[in-house]
Design a protein around this motif. Structure first.
Motif, short mmCIF file in Angstrom:
data_model
loop_
_atom_site.label_atom_id
_atom_site.label_comp_id
_atom_site.label_asym_id
_atom_site.label_seq_id
_atom_site.Cartn_x
_atom_site.Cartn_y
_atom_site.Cartn_z
N PRO A 41 0.79 -1.24 0.00
CA PRO A 41 0.00 0.00 0.00
C PRO A 41 0.82 1.28 0.00
O PRO A 41 0.40 2.29 -0.59
CB PRO A 41 -0.84 -0.13 1.28
CG PRO A 41 -0.95 -1.60 1.51
CD PRO A 41 0.34 -2.18 1.03
N VAL A 42 1.98 1.29 0.67
CA VAL A 42 2.79 2.51 0.70
C VAL A 42 3.91 2.48 -0.33
O VAL A 42 4.71 3.42 -0.40
CB VAL A 42 3.38 2.76 2.11
CG1 VAL A 42 2.29 2.90 3.14
CG2 VAL A 42 4.37 1.66 2.49
N GLY A 43 3.97 1.42 -1.11
CA GLY A 43 5.07 1.29 -2.06
C GLY A 43 5.11 2.42 -3.07
O GLY A 43 6.17 2.97 -3.37
N GLY A 44 3.94 2.82 -3.60
CA GLY A 44 3.91 3.91 -4.57
C GLY A 44 4.37 5.22 -3.98
O GLY A 44 5.11 5.98 -4.63
N LEU A 45 3.96 5.51 -2.74
CA LEU A 45 4.36 6.76 -2.10
C LEU A 45 5.85 6.77 -1.80
O LEU A 45 6.53 7.79 -1.96
CB LEU A 45 3.55 6.97 -0.81
CG LEU A 45 3.80 8.29 -0.06
CD1 LEU A 45 3.58 9.48 -0.98
CD2 LEU A 45 2.91 8.37 1.17
N VAL A 46 6.39 5.62 -1.38
CA VAL A 46 7.82 5.54 -1.12
C VAL A 46 8.61 5.77 -2.40
O VAL A 46 9.62 6.48 -2.42
CB VAL A 46 8.17 4.17 -0.49
CG1 VAL A 46 9.69 3.96 -0.45
CG2 VAL A 46 7.59 4.07 0.91
N LYS A 47 8.13 5.21 -3.51
CA LYS A 47 8.79 5.44 -4.80
C LYS A 47 8.75 6.91 -5.17
O LYS A 47 9.75 7.48 -5.64
CB LYS A 47 8.12 4.61 -5.88
CG LYS A 47 8.36 3.12 -5.81
CD LYS A 47 7.63 2.43 -6.97
CE LYS A 47 7.78 0.93 -6.90
NZ LYS A 47 7.04 0.27 -8.01
N VAL A 87 15.07 19.92 1.32
CA VAL A 87 13.77 19.34 0.97
C VAL A 87 13.95 17.90 0.50
O VAL A 87 13.15 17.01 0.83
CB VAL A 87 13.08 20.19 -0.11
CG1 VAL A 87 11.78 19.52 -0.57
CG2 VAL A 87 12.79 21.59 0.42
N GLY A 88 15.00 17.63 -0.26
CA GLY A 88 15.28 16.26 -0.69
C GLY A 88 15.53 15.34 0.50
O GLY A 88 15.06 14.19 0.51
N CYS A 89 16.26 15.84 1.49
CA CYS A 89 16.50 15.03 2.70
C CYS A 89 15.18 14.74 3.41
O CYS A 89 14.97 13.63 3.92
CB CYS A 89 17.45 15.77 3.64
SG CYS A 89 19.16 15.76 3.09
N GLY A 90 14.29 15.75 3.46
CA GLY A 90 12.99 15.53 4.10
C GLY A 90 12.20 14.45 3.38
O GLY A 90 11.59 13.57 4.02
N ALA A 91 12.21 14.48 2.04
CA ALA A 91 11.50 13.46 1.27
C ALA A 91 12.10 12.08 1.50
O ALA A 91 11.37 11.08 1.66
CB ALA A 91 11.52 13.82 -0.21
N ALA A 92 13.43 11.99 1.53
CA ALA A 92 14.09 10.71 1.73
C ALA A 92 13.80 10.15 3.13
O ALA A 92 13.52 8.95 3.29
CB ALA A 92 15.60 10.85 1.52
N GLY A 135 11.95 9.37 -5.65
CA GLY A 135 12.17 10.09 -6.90
C GLY A 135 12.32 11.59 -6.69
O GLY A 135 13.18 12.23 -7.31
N VAL A 136 11.50 12.16 -5.81
CA VAL A 136 11.60 13.59 -5.50
C VAL A 136 12.97 13.90 -4.89
O VAL A 136 13.63 14.88 -5.27
CB VAL A 136 10.47 14.02 -4.55
CG1 VAL A 136 10.71 15.42 -4.00
CG2 VAL A 136 9.12 13.97 -5.27
N ALA A 137 13.40 13.07 -3.95
CA ALA A 137 14.70 13.31 -3.30
C ALA A 137 15.83 13.24 -4.32
O ALA A 137 16.72 14.11 -4.34
CB ALA A 137 14.91 12.28 -2.19
N LEU A 138 15.81 12.23 -5.18
CA LEU A 138 16.88 12.10 -6.16
C LEU A 138 16.87 13.26 -7.14
O LEU A 138 17.94 13.76 -7.53
CB LEU A 138 16.74 10.77 -6.90
CG LEU A 138 17.02 9.51 -6.07
CD1 LEU A 138 16.80 8.27 -6.92
CD2 LEU A 138 18.43 9.53 -5.51
#
Length: 369
Positions: A279-285, A336-341, A289-292
């Motif tokens: 269920p959270v796989g899509g959000l984790v992806k 912001v990337g660190c926050g997303a990661a 992607g945002v962080a990278l």
């Protein structure tokens, strides 16, 4: 295992998880040996790439994915270079303190004898932003576009160009004195004192300044020799800085390797916990992607610019590693990337792990080779 080809295949199979090697390793090895010609002693390049690619897919919990290995490598590389930059910044603390005003004046007296330099004062820190040590009060500047002002501090001052002395004569005198006192000099850099305004405009009429650069030990010296022109008297602006200490490179290498390894295994751990339509796989992806994106874009833009800058100008000591990554100019992107990661890791940690698959499929390319 007396067969050299079998030993080399075994080494490549390390890319697969241990459980898979125990369950299917002998079967896969047998298939590889059976398909190989009798005179082959090494795996083919195609077999090597195929085994590594499919083994890493299995290790990352996505045996059917065609892109997971690329994402893991992108994550490991950018994490490694950021870790190297942080490690190099820590290693900069091993540098000797900047020259005190008395030492700076003594060196200036050797390089430009008879000239009295003004405003020679202590530097507040090795690195400063707008002349002050980095602190929480500078957070707005760092995050909102002025991070490029964070730079090495220097100790130096200014003095008028002696009357009756041309800039060319002063540059020649400085070079002579530098070499006489053990400094290594670098090619001079010339620059226009102002831009061409016109038309009409004669570029050859624009006064030209000269920057002299030298190094002795861990001290870097620069002096701008500016000519007299309309409304501006000729002057010398001198600065002493420290070169990167010896510890910077080994610290960056060790930090970079450690950061890349940790990031790769952390990526694999999160990938395995959220595989199989979790269920959270899509959000984790998405968060990954945002962080990278926020980490890679500044680095891709900054690195070629810095490389061109270093080839265009003399650099006794190269710019710190973080500037090659677009930092801290784009520090808001990094934060912001660190926050997303971190959010992606937290979601993976909070989620119930996906059921483990019994085995990873064998690559068609390997099985049929």
């Amino acid at each position: 295992m007396a067969d050299p080809l079998a030993r080399r295949y075994r080494r490549l199979l390390i890319a697969y998880p241990r459980a898979y090697r125990r369950a299917r390793g002998d079967e896969l090895l047998g298939a590889l040996l059976e398909a190989a010609p009798s005179d082959r002693t090494r795996p083919t390049p195609r077999e090597t790439v195929d085994l590594l690619r499919h083994g890493l897919r299995a290790r990352l919990g996505r045996p059917a994915s065609r892109s997971v290995v690329a994402w893991a490598i992108l994550t490991a590389v950018i994490s490694g270079v950021f870790a190297a930059a942080f490690a190099s910044r820590a290693a900069w603390e091993t540098a000797r303190p900047l020259p005190r005003p008395a030492e700076a004046r003594a060196m200036l007296a050797e390089i430009v004898p008879g000239q009295e330099f003004t405003d020679v004062t202590d530097a507040p820190a090795l690195f400063v932003i707008y002349g002050q040590p980095l602190g929480w009060e500078a957070a707005d500047d760092m995050l909102l576009g002025d991070g490029g002002e964070y730079a090495q501090a220097g100790v130096g001052g200014a003095t008028p160009l002696p009357a009756g002395t041309s800039p060319a004569e002063m540059v020649a005198r400085i070079h002579t004195n530098l070499r006489a006192h053990g400094w290594t000099t670098y090619p001079d850099l010339t620059h226009d004192m102002y831009g061409c305004v016109g038309p009409p405009c004669d570029p050859t009429a624009i006064p030209v300044g000269t920057t002299v650069t030298a190094r002795r030990g861990d001290t870097v010296f620069t002096v701008d020799v500016n000519p007299t022109y309309t409304g501006n008297p000729g002057a010398l602006w001198a600065t002493f800085q420290r070169a990167a200490p010896i510890a910077v490179r080994p610290a960056a290498l060790a930090g970079g390797l450690a950061g890349a390894v940790v990031a790769f295994f952390l990526f694999g751990w999160a990938s395995r916990r959220t595989e199989g339509g979790h269920p959270v796989g899509g959000l984790v992806k998405l968060l990954t992607g945002v962080a990278l994106f926020l980490w890679w874009v500044p680095a891709v833009l900054a690195a070629p610019t810095m490389l061109w800058h270093h080839f265009a100008e003399p650099h006794p000591s190269w710019h710190p590693m973080w500037e090659w990554l677009g930092q801290p100019t784009f520090s808001l992107f990094f934060v912001v990337g660190c926050g997303a990661a971190l959010l992606a890791v937290a979601l993976a940690a909070a989620a119930a792990p996906a059921p483990r698959r019994p085995e990873a499929p064998v690559s068609r390319g390997v099985a049929g080779s």
